[in-house]
Motif scaffolding. Structure first.
Motif, PDB file in Angstrom:
ATOM      1  N   THR A  78       0.549  -0.217   1.647  1.00 42.17           N
ATOM      2  CA  THR A  78       1.012  -1.719   0.502  1.00 42.17           C
ATOM      3  C   THR A  78       0.599  -2.054   0.024  1.00 42.17           C
ATOM      4  O   THR A  78       0.399  -2.509  -2.043  1.00 42.17           O
ATOM      5  CB  THR A  78       2.130  -2.505   1.019  1.00 42.17           C
ATOM      6  OG1 THR A  78       3.476  -1.930   1.712  1.00 42.17           O
ATOM      7  CG2 THR A  78       3.103  -3.236  -0.346  1.00 42.17           C
ATOM      8  N   ASN A 137      -1.406   0.218  -3.267  1.00 36.08           N
ATOM      9  CA  ASN A 137      -0.937   0.120  -3.698  1.00 36.08           C
ATOM     10  C   ASN A 137      -0.965   1.705  -3.235  1.00 36.08           C
ATOM     11  O   ASN A 137      -0.669   2.855  -4.223  1.00 36.08           O
ATOM     12  CB  ASN A 137      -1.669  -0.129  -4.889  1.00 36.08           C
ATOM     13  CG  ASN A 137       0.131   0.490  -6.221  1.00 36.08           C
ATOM     14  OD1 ASN A 137       0.954   0.228  -5.881  1.00 36.08           O
ATOM     15  ND2 ASN A 137       0.038   1.075  -7.509  1.00 36.08           N
ATOM     16  N   TYR A 174       1.115   4.800  -2.260  1.00 38.31           N
ATOM     17  CA  TYR A 174       3.166   4.688  -2.867  1.00 38.31           C
ATOM     18  C   TYR A 174       3.028   6.520  -3.105  1.00 38.31           C
ATOM     19  O   TYR A 174       2.910   6.781  -3.494  1.00 38.31           O
ATOM     20  CB  TYR A 174       3.660   3.927  -4.010  1.00 38.31           C
ATOM     21  CG  TYR A 174       4.646   3.704  -4.280  1.00 38.31           C
ATOM     22  CD1 TYR A 174       6.020   2.875  -3.592  1.00 38.31           C
ATOM     23  CD2 TYR A 174       5.237   4.422  -5.030  1.00 38.31           C
ATOM     24  CE1 TYR A 174       6.913   2.870  -3.494  1.00 38.31           C
ATOM     25  CE2 TYR A 174       7.728   4.553  -4.999  1.00 38.31           C
ATOM     26  CZ  TYR A 174       7.789   3.975  -4.683  1.00 38.31           C
ATOM     27  OH  TYR A 174       8.948   3.387  -4.907  1.00 38.31           O
ATOM     28  N   PRO A 175       4.318   6.628  -2.435  1.00 39.51           N
ATOM     29  CA  PRO A 175       5.002   5.737  -1.604  1.00 39.51           C
ATOM     30  C   PRO A 175       4.642   6.291   0.092  1.00 39.51           C
ATOM     31  O   PRO A 175       5.574   5.854   1.413  1.00 39.51           O
ATOM     32  CB  PRO A 175       6.144   7.011  -1.997  1.00 39.51           C
ATOM     33  CG  PRO A 175       5.657   8.470  -1.849  1.00 39.51           C
ATOM     34  CD  PRO A 175       4.737   7.727  -2.843  1.00 39.51           C
TER      35      PRO A 175
END
Length: 79
Positions: free
Chosen positions: A29, A32, A34-35
């Motif tokens: 996270t 970054n 993602y997902p």
């Protein structure tokens, strides 16, 4: 006696595996990713939900069940 040791070992593995997945998810996270971060966080919360149910820790169970639902909603929106 053997079953008691197996139960303790299983609880140990569930708790620490959940911890490792949560930390990896937090790292993902922070950079970054993602997902994938949501899927890893979901794995961690599943392990914590299982562990907290087994050791009868209702507050940890509720927090992680709530987090699982939140992460699941995020995963669905990411897909």
């Amino acid at each position: 006696m053997v079953l008691s040791g197996l139960k303790v070992r299983t609880n140990f593995v569930l708790k620490w595996t959940g911890c490792i997945f949560i930390l990896i998810g937090a790292i993902l996270t922070s950079i970054n990713v993602y997902p994938l971060n949501l899927f890893i966080l979901n794995l961690g919360t599943i392990f914590y939900v299982l562990w907290s149910y087994r050791v009868k820790e209702p507050s940890v169970f509720v927090v992680n069940l709530g987090l699982f639902i939140i992460y699941l909603i995020g995963s669905i929106h990411a897909g």
